[in-house]
Design an enzyme around this catalytic site. Structure first.
Site, PDB file in Angstrom:
ATOM      1  CG  HIS A 124       4.778  25.850   3.346  1.00 37.34           C
ATOM      2  ND1 HIS A 124       4.594  26.702   2.299  1.00 37.34           N
ATOM      3  CD2 HIS A 124       3.905  24.827   3.147  1.00 37.34           C
ATOM      4  CE1 HIS A 124       3.653  26.211   1.499  1.00 37.34           C
ATOM      5  NE2 HIS A 124       3.227  25.077   1.990  1.00 37.34           N
ATOM      6  CE  LYS A 151      -1.064  28.507   6.365  1.00 37.60           C
ATOM      7  NZ  LYS A 151      -2.312  27.842   6.663  1.00 37.60           N
ATOM      8  CG  ASP A 202      -9.076  19.142  -4.971  1.00 36.01           C
ATOM      9  OD1 ASP A 202     -10.207  18.964  -5.481  1.00 36.01           O
ATOM     10  OD2 ASP A 202      -8.657  18.587  -3.941  1.00 36.01           O
ATOM     11  CG  LEU A 203      -4.756  25.763  -5.686  1.00 35.13           C
ATOM     12  CD1 LEU A 203      -4.448  25.760  -4.190  1.00 35.13           C
ATOM     13  CD2 LEU A 203      -3.475  26.062  -6.475  1.00 35.13           C
ATOM     14  CB  ALA A 204      -9.031  26.402  -9.325  1.00 35.71           C
TER      15      ALA A 204
HETATM   16  C1  BG6 Z   1       0.655  22.675   0.830  1.00 33.95           C
HETATM   17  C2  BG6 Z   1       1.211  21.280   0.748  1.00 33.95           C
HETATM   18  O1  BG6 Z   1       1.582  23.614   0.370  1.00 33.95           O
HETATM   19  O2  BG6 Z   1       0.312  22.980   2.168  1.00 33.95           O
HETATM   20  C3  BG6 Z   1       0.279  20.257   1.365  1.00 33.95           C
HETATM   21  O3  BG6 Z   1       1.428  20.958  -0.603  1.00 33.95           O
HETATM   22  C4  BG6 Z   1      -0.162  20.673   2.735  1.00 33.95           C
HETATM   23  O4  BG6 Z   1       0.880  18.982   1.408  1.00 33.95           O
HETATM   24  C5  BG6 Z   1      -0.668  22.116   2.713  1.00 33.95           C
HETATM   25  O5  BG6 Z   1      -1.170  19.800   3.191  1.00 33.95           O
HETATM   26  C6  BG6 Z   1      -1.002  22.609   4.099  1.00 33.95           C
HETATM   27  O6  BG6 Z   1      -1.533  23.895   4.035  1.00 33.95           O
HETATM   28  P1  BG6 Z   1      -2.312  24.494   5.272  1.00 33.95           P
HETATM   29  O7  BG6 Z   1      -2.571  25.889   4.869  1.00 33.95           O
HETATM   30  O8  BG6 Z   1      -3.537  23.666   5.448  1.00 33.95           O
HETATM   31  O9  BG6 Z   1      -1.394  24.354   6.445  1.00 33.95           O
END
Ligand code: BG6
Length: 491
Positions: free
Chosen positions: A248, A190, A18-20
């Site tokens: 984050h 971001k 998914d991530l890729a």
């Molecule tokens: C990811 C988390 O790091 O960030 C997720 O593993 C989360 O659980 C996602 O949904 C949110 O990312 P963004 O960029 O959509 O705020």
């Protein structure tokens, strides 16, 4: 900075995931559309899923690979041209034989000579980082000699406590030097988060008031109105503290609280972040509330509770919400609580930082009820914005006070496309700029803040507080906020 015109190979482990598919390849495509790749480049994806290069390219070409820049009528042409630079190999992660096929793809379809620069993107779960790296090494990838550089990119979570994170760092360290290692926390890519240092250090007005004398408390909120979205296997192992708070949210704390670095050189930026993180004592059990969502209804739709979600083990006590208060014990911040909250299954999707200033002493205006302290809101998403609450005279014949906002809304203020975080981070990897990546000592400091409390929550098997899906979180989080002087900022 690296010469970006030298030939480049990007090897993506876990390429069918998914991530890729949703983040990495679209970001690479966006960089391609902006002419950020050398003329000679090739991307070799590999994963266990069995498919041909052609099927993989079709899989990528779906709605994720959109041309965000450049005129749309050239979109499909660009997409086609980009996909020609991509090949796919299916291979188990422990098979040097399989990895050699990746090398053959680079030499064959990719037209490389083995001397090019290489990026290894490990888009696989952390427990596979070492296995994939060892297999790459066994297949002769990591001891090529010659002039090309090697860089490795890994995604969080980096371990699940200080000890496992150290183990991972040491394991990867056998193959890659620290300065070849790019640990991604995508929030650092971001736009608004990158602006934090600019806001603080490129403006004169903030620094003199950026401390305990003027700031009462700082709130950082991260909210999602979604559940697990099919990620139970991953999420239940980690929970929200490890998933977003330890990385984050803590990165936002560091950027708000750090001192000005000597320069924007990655060494100095990260030195300052480590220094401030080292000033934060381990989070106390008293200063944290954990929660877990139960079934609820939002906008006419029913959402299952966490324990009903597919793949969640019965009786799981994984936290889907956490509110915590951090203390930065240094001259600038002593006594200013940094209040963090993060949760899934809430009533909004929103990430923001609010700096609450102290009340004006010796108020000379009548009607003090209307008097509100200044507040600086930095909204990361959904609508990137910076707003400063000030008190004003409401126009009229008498002196009435009212709050108003100096409001910088990115959408209306800047006539520019906001790049996706991954675009920016991947470009930095290509260019060799490490400022937005997590250094190993920064990671250690981050785990030192959270590891003791995580272990304590687990040792005591503390049950998370229930909260209804679509609400603003558990009641106890409100009590925690009240203990530190004020309710949570309204959204
Ligand atoms: C990811 C988390 O790091 O960030 C997720 O593993 C989360 O659980 C996602 O949904 C949110 O990312 P963004 O960029 O959509 O705020």
């Amino acid at each position: 900075m690296t010469d970006t015109q030298e030939p480049l190979s990007i090897i993506v482990a876990g390429a069918s995931g998914d991530l890729a598919v949703k983040k990495i390849f679209p970001a690479l495509f966006a960089l391609y559309c902006q002419g950020r790749f050398p003329e000679k480049f090739h991307i070799a994806g590999f994963a266990r899923t069995d498919m041909s290069s052609a099927t993989f390219r079709e899989h990528l070409a779906g709605p994720n690979l959109v041309c965000r820049y450049g005129p749309c009528d050239h979109c499909s042409g660009k997409q086609e041209a980009f996909l020609k630079h991509i090949s796919y190999v299916s291979s188990p992660y422990d098979s040097p034989e399989g990895m050699r096929k990746v090398n053959l793809a680079l030499l064959g379809e990719g037209g490389m000579d083995g001397q090019e620069n290489r990026i290894y993107y490990l888009s696989v779960p952390p427990f596979l980082f070492l296995q994939v790296t060892q297999t790459l090494a066994a297949a002769g990838f990591l001891a090529r000699g010659g002039s090309g550089w090697d860089r490795v990119v890994v995604e969080k979570p980096f371990g699940n406590d200080r000890a496992s994170s150290d183990e991972l760092t040491q394991g990867l360290g056998q193959f890659f030097e620290e300065d070849q290692t790019y640990r991604i926390d995508h929030y650092l890519g971001k736009e608004v988060i990158q602006n934090l240092m600019v806001l603080r250090f490129a403006n004169l007005i903030f620094d003199p008031i950026w401390d305990r004398a003027y700031i009462d408390h700082v709130d950082i909120s991260w909210m999602e109105d979604l559940g697990l979205e099919g990620r139970a296997g991953y999420f239940d192992r980690y929970g929200i503290i490890r998933d977003v708070m330890q990385n984050h949210l803590l990165q936002m704390v560091a950027l708000i609280a750090m001192e000005q670095p000597v320069s924007m050189d990655s060494k100095y930026v990260r030195d300052e972040k480590v220094k401030v993180l080292r000033s934060i004592p381990p989070l106390a059990l008293d200063d944290i509330v954990v929660g877990q969502y139960t079934a609820g209804e939002m906008k006419g739709k029913r959402y299952p509770g966490y324990l009903e979600e597919h793949g969640v083990p019965e009786g799981s006590i994984a936290d889907t919400y956490a509110a915590a208060v951090l203390h930065v014990r240094n001259r600038r911040w002593d006594g200013v609580p940094f209040r963090l909250r993060a949760g899934k299954g809430l009533n909004a999707r929103m990430t923001e930082i609010r700096i609450h200033f102290r009340s004006v002493p010796g108020n000379i205006f009548d009607g003090a009820a209307a008097m509100q302290p200044n507040e600086l809101t930095i909204r990361v998403q959904p609508d990137a914005a910076i707003a400063f609450r000030i008190m004003n005279k409401v126009p009229g014949l008498q002196i009435d006070l009212g709050e108003s906002f100096l409001d910088l809304n990115y959408a209306s203020a800047f006539n520019a496309k906001i790049p996706d975080a991954y675009e920016c981070l991947l470009l930095d990897v290509i260019e060799g700029d490490r400022a937005l990546f997590i250094r190993s000592d920064e990671l250690e400091a981050a785990w030192d803040i959270f590891t003791p409390v995580l272990h304590e929550l687990e040792r005591q098997r503390i049950k998370p507080e229930p909260y209804v899906f679509g609400s603003s979180g558990p009641e106890k989080a409100k009590q925690l906020a009240a203990r530190y002087g004020a309710s949570w900022s309204a959204q």
